[in-house]
Scaffold this active site. Structure first.
Site, PDB file in Angstrom:
ATOM      1  N   VAL A 142       0.841  -1.203   0.000  1.00 15.43           N
ATOM      2  CA  VAL A 142       0.000   0.000   0.000  1.00 15.43           C
ATOM      3  C   VAL A 142       0.870   1.244   0.000  1.00 15.43           C
ATOM      4  CG1 VAL A 142      -1.717   1.322   1.290  1.00 15.43           C
ATOM      5  CG2 VAL A 142      -1.925  -1.168   1.115  1.00 15.43           C
ATOM      6  N   PRO A 195      10.906   0.388   9.268  1.00 16.37           N
ATOM      7  CA  PRO A 195      12.048  -0.501   9.474  1.00 16.37           C
ATOM      8  C   PRO A 195      12.389  -1.209   8.172  1.00 16.37           C
ATOM      9  CG  PRO A 195      10.429  -0.767  11.223  1.00 16.37           C
ATOM     10  CD  PRO A 195       9.780   0.070  10.157  1.00 16.37           C
ATOM     11  N   GLY A 204      10.527  -4.173   6.860  1.00 18.81           N
ATOM     12  CA  GLY A 204       9.144  -3.996   6.427  1.00 18.81           C
ATOM     13  C   GLY A 204       9.007  -3.462   5.019  1.00 18.81           C
ATOM     14  N   ASP A 210      -7.115   2.145   4.745  1.00 17.11           N
ATOM     15  CA  ASP A 210      -8.167   1.194   5.134  1.00 17.11           C
ATOM     16  C   ASP A 210      -8.946   1.615   6.376  1.00 17.11           C
ATOM     17  OD1 ASP A 210      -7.576  -0.497   2.984  1.00 17.11           O
ATOM     18  OD2 ASP A 210      -6.037  -1.548   4.135  1.00 17.11           O
TER      19      ASP A 210
END
Length: 248
Positions: free
Chosen positions: A33, A53, A56, A116
């Site tokens: 996303v 990080p 990620g 979201d």
């Protein structure tokens, strides 16, 4: 009772073309996303900082960082990251952290989009079709992003393939027109004349128009005439003669 004016339909959002050129946009997160958000704001010429990080990051975000298309901070979000920021885009899999970030943004009056979580969004991302300068956005106001994508594809399929190129040529013509008629009071006339050009010339004509054609066409701005593309190319447009001893 219905009046003569458009009926108000509540529940919508104000769809704008937000100019973020050179604005500082903070993207929190480094997954799929976040990658989409980064593309959107980079395409709008924003200055982007990504906080996430390293473990990620997905491949696309890592690529943007490696290419120095964004500024990268290798750690989790800290409140000080909001200093000097104009917009925040959060895309992390932590609802509680996202809500805290939104509250901080709200306190600092920084517009934010929390992926979201529609209630915690000051604005939404729609599904966008891009063809050069042409951008068409379909928004479902956070109700159905996938459906927005389907509608956008149907709209794009019905567009002429050369509409983006035609718009680029119209933009070039407008810039030339502003140079020869720069005064503010000329504004309404410029708009009316450009409208006539867009209505009179086909997309194919506009795509084929070159600098020489533009210069010839601009010669008809003062009297407010719009000759056809064929007349401009022939060099003897009908109505060009102004009654003196020369062509306009």
């Amino acid at each position: 009772m219905k009046g003569p004016y458009p009926e108000i339909q509540g529940g919508g959002s104000l769809i704008l073309a937000w100019q973020v050129r050179n604005k500082h946009v903070l993207v929190i997160g480094g997954g799929e996303v976040a990658a989409g958000r980064i593309v959107n704001v980079l395409n709008a010429d924003a200055k982007v900082t990504v906080v996430s990080p390293q473990d990620g990051l997905n491949d696309e975000v890592a690529f943007r960082i490696a290419q120095k298309q964004v500024t990268y901070i290798d750690r989790k979000f800290e409140p000080s990251d909001l200093d000097g920021v104009d917009m925040v885009l959060t895309a992390v899999d932590d609802p509680e952290a996202s809500s805290q970030i939104y509250k901080l943004c709200h306190e600092k009056r920084i517009p934010a989009n929390i992926a979201d979580v529609p209630p915690e969004c000051d604005f939404y991302f729609g599904s966008v079709h891009r063809d050069g300068p042409l951008q068409i956005m379909v928004s479902t106001n956070g109700n159905g992003p996938k459906l927005a994508s389907i509608v956008r594809k149907q709209i794009a399929a019905g567009l002429p393939p050369n509409v983006g190129a035609a718009i680029q040529k119209v933009g070039a013509l407008r810039r030339k027109l502003r140079k020869i008629a720069p005064d503010i009071e000329e504004g309404p006339k410029r708009m009316q004349w450009m409208s006539k050009v867009c209505e009179s010339w086909s997309l194919e004509d506009l795509c084929e128009m070159d600098d020489e054609d533009m210069e010839a066409l601009l010669g008809f701005y003062k009297p407010g005439n719009v000759p056809s593309f064929q007349e401009v190319r022939l060099g003897e447009p009908e109505g060009a003669f102004d009654g003196s001893f020369g062509w306009l």
